[in-house]
Design a protein around this motif. Structure first.
Motif, short mmCIF file in Angstrom:
data_model
loop_
_atom_site.label_atom_id
_atom_site.label_comp_id
_atom_site.label_asym_id
_atom_site.label_seq_id
_atom_site.Cartn_x
_atom_site.Cartn_y
_atom_site.Cartn_z
N THR A 160 0.82 -1.20 0.00
CA THR A 160 0.00 0.00 0.00
C THR A 160 0.86 1.25 0.00
OG1 THR A 160 -1.67 1.25 1.21
CG2 THR A 160 -0.18 -0.08 2.51
N GLU A 177 -0.43 5.31 4.30
CA GLU A 177 0.02 4.91 5.63
C GLU A 177 -0.97 3.92 6.25
OE1 GLU A 177 2.79 5.58 7.04
OE2 GLU A 177 3.53 6.98 5.54
N ASP A 178 -0.44 2.97 7.01
CA ASP A 178 -1.28 1.89 7.54
C ASP A 178 -2.47 2.40 8.34
OD1 ASP A 178 0.29 0.03 6.36
OD2 ASP A 178 1.41 -0.50 8.17
N ASN A 179 -2.25 3.42 9.16
CA ASN A 179 -3.36 3.90 9.99
C ASN A 179 -4.46 4.54 9.15
OD1 ASN A 179 -1.65 5.99 9.34
ND2 ASN A 179 -1.98 7.11 11.25
N ASP A 181 -5.04 3.70 6.01
CA ASP A 181 -5.65 2.57 5.30
C ASP A 181 -6.68 1.88 6.18
OD1 ASP A 181 -5.84 1.09 2.93
OD2 ASP A 181 -4.61 -0.51 3.78
N ARG A 182 -6.34 1.68 7.45
CA ARG A 182 -7.28 1.05 8.36
C ARG A 182 -8.52 1.93 8.56
NH1 ARG A 182 -2.44 -0.74 10.96
NH2 ARG A 182 -2.40 1.15 12.22
N TYR A 183 -8.31 3.24 8.64
CA TYR A 183 -9.44 4.16 8.82
C TYR A 183 -10.36 4.12 7.60
CZ TYR A 183 -12.10 8.42 9.69
OH TYR A 183 -13.11 9.32 9.88
N THR A 194 -10.83 1.67 5.62
CA THR A 194 -11.56 0.41 5.69
C THR A 194 -12.69 0.48 6.70
OG1 THR A 194 -9.57 -0.84 5.07
CG2 THR A 194 -11.34 -2.07 6.13
N ALA A 195 -12.43 1.16 7.84
CA ALA A 195 -13.42 1.23 8.92
C ALA A 195 -14.64 2.04 8.52
CB ALA A 195 -12.78 1.82 10.17
N GLN A 208 -6.55 -13.61 3.39
CA GLN A 208 -5.76 -14.19 4.47
C GLN A 208 -5.11 -15.50 4.03
OE1 GLN A 208 -5.07 -12.72 7.35
NE2 GLN A 208 -3.71 -14.41 7.85
N THR A 262 -5.23 -4.47 -2.19
CA THR A 262 -5.78 -4.23 -0.86
C THR A 262 -7.28 -4.43 -0.92
OG1 THR A 262 -6.15 -1.87 -1.24
CG2 THR A 262 -3.97 -2.52 -0.41
N ALA A 299 -9.45 -2.35 0.10
CA ALA A 299 -10.05 -1.10 -0.35
C ALA A 299 -10.08 -1.03 -1.87
CB ALA A 299 -9.26 0.09 0.21
#
Length: 261
Positions: free
Chosen positions: A46, A49-51, A53-55, A57-58, A72, A85, A87
């Motif tokens: 990606t 930034e990971d955070n 990316d997580r946001y 997704t959330a 997985q 990803t 997303a």
């Protein structure tokens, strides 16, 4: 037949290399990829930034459980970072639905995650024509396609994207596509595009992944390799083509979305 590098007889065919490099042993194949992509195993694919990316997704519609399970399941395989990803897969599926696409072309797969997302978004009579290389990862992907009851929509063909495009361009009659995705060999992106745009219907969508290439396109003279050059040339040609309008999103490693005028 022997590996041209180390003379090992334990070889396999690697469709993501140039023809003269397609047959190599597993160790030489991995070394080749690491040489051309030294950060592939050291950092996530990606470009966000990971955070962040997580946001993203959330606050987006959750991915189906089956898609999560397939992603997985691919983690244990070499080059797992090549898969899109969640997303990206979710956005492509959304575009399939919103454009009411019935016929989609997917140039290059690894994990089959995008294939699963796209085919799930197609109507019951929709068709996804896709291509890639054979391997254990493909067997795993096919198992998930069957579990998702989408196998009947997928026309998967072993081989390169250019070979598939040439077959489609010479078929009778030539059938156009509503949406085309490009995520195969990076140095062949320009060639993919030149052929694919002819098969895309007016108002159809063309989507390309990895167009930011971990930021290497910002310094093409520093990262002077065929992968970076291919993506940089594709990006420039796409934005300069009067036949399309394009926008680029920093999702995953960069996603180009173009509409054919």
């Amino acid at each position: 037949m022997k590996c041209p590098n180390c003379q090992s007889t334990r070889i396999r065919k690697h469709g993501f290399y140039r023809d003269k490099q397609r047959y190599q042993c597993k160790d030489c194949a991995r070394q080749f990829v690491q040489t051309h992509n030294p950060y592939l195993h050291d950092r996530p694919s990606t470009g966000v930034e990971d955070n962040i990316d997580r946001y993203l997704t959330a606050i987006s519609t959750p991915a189906p459980d089956l898609l999560l399970q397939l992603q997985q399941a691919m983690v244990e395989y070499p080059l797992a970072q090549m898969q899109p990803t969640l997303a990206q897969a979710q956005l492509i599926a959304l575009l399939v639905r919103s454009s009411q696409a019935r016929r989609v072309l997917e140039l290059g797969i690894f994990s089959g995650c995008a294939t699963l997302a796209i085919s799930s978004a197609l109507p019951p009579d929709g068709q996804l024509v896709s291509c890639g290389v054979a391997g254990r990862h493909l067997d795993v992907a096919r198992d998930y396609w069957e579990r998702g009851a989408v196998t009947s929509k997928i026309d998967f063909q072993i081989g390169s994207g250019l070979e598939l495009l040439d077959r489609l361009a010479t078929s009778t009659p030539i059938e156009s596509f509503d949406l085309i995705t490009i995520s195969g060999l990076k140095y062949q992106y320009p060639s993919y595009y030149h052929r694919a745009i002819e098969l895309l219907r007016p108002q159809g969508l063309l989507i390309a992944t990895d167009v930011l290439w971990q930021g290497r396109v910002l310094n093409p003279t520093t990262y002077d390799d065929e992968f970076t050059r291919g993506i940089e040339l594709f990006n420039r040609e796409l934005v300069a083509d009067p036949r399309v309008n394009v926008s680029v999103l920093p999702i995953g490693d960069g996603l180009s979305i173009a509409i054919k005028l």
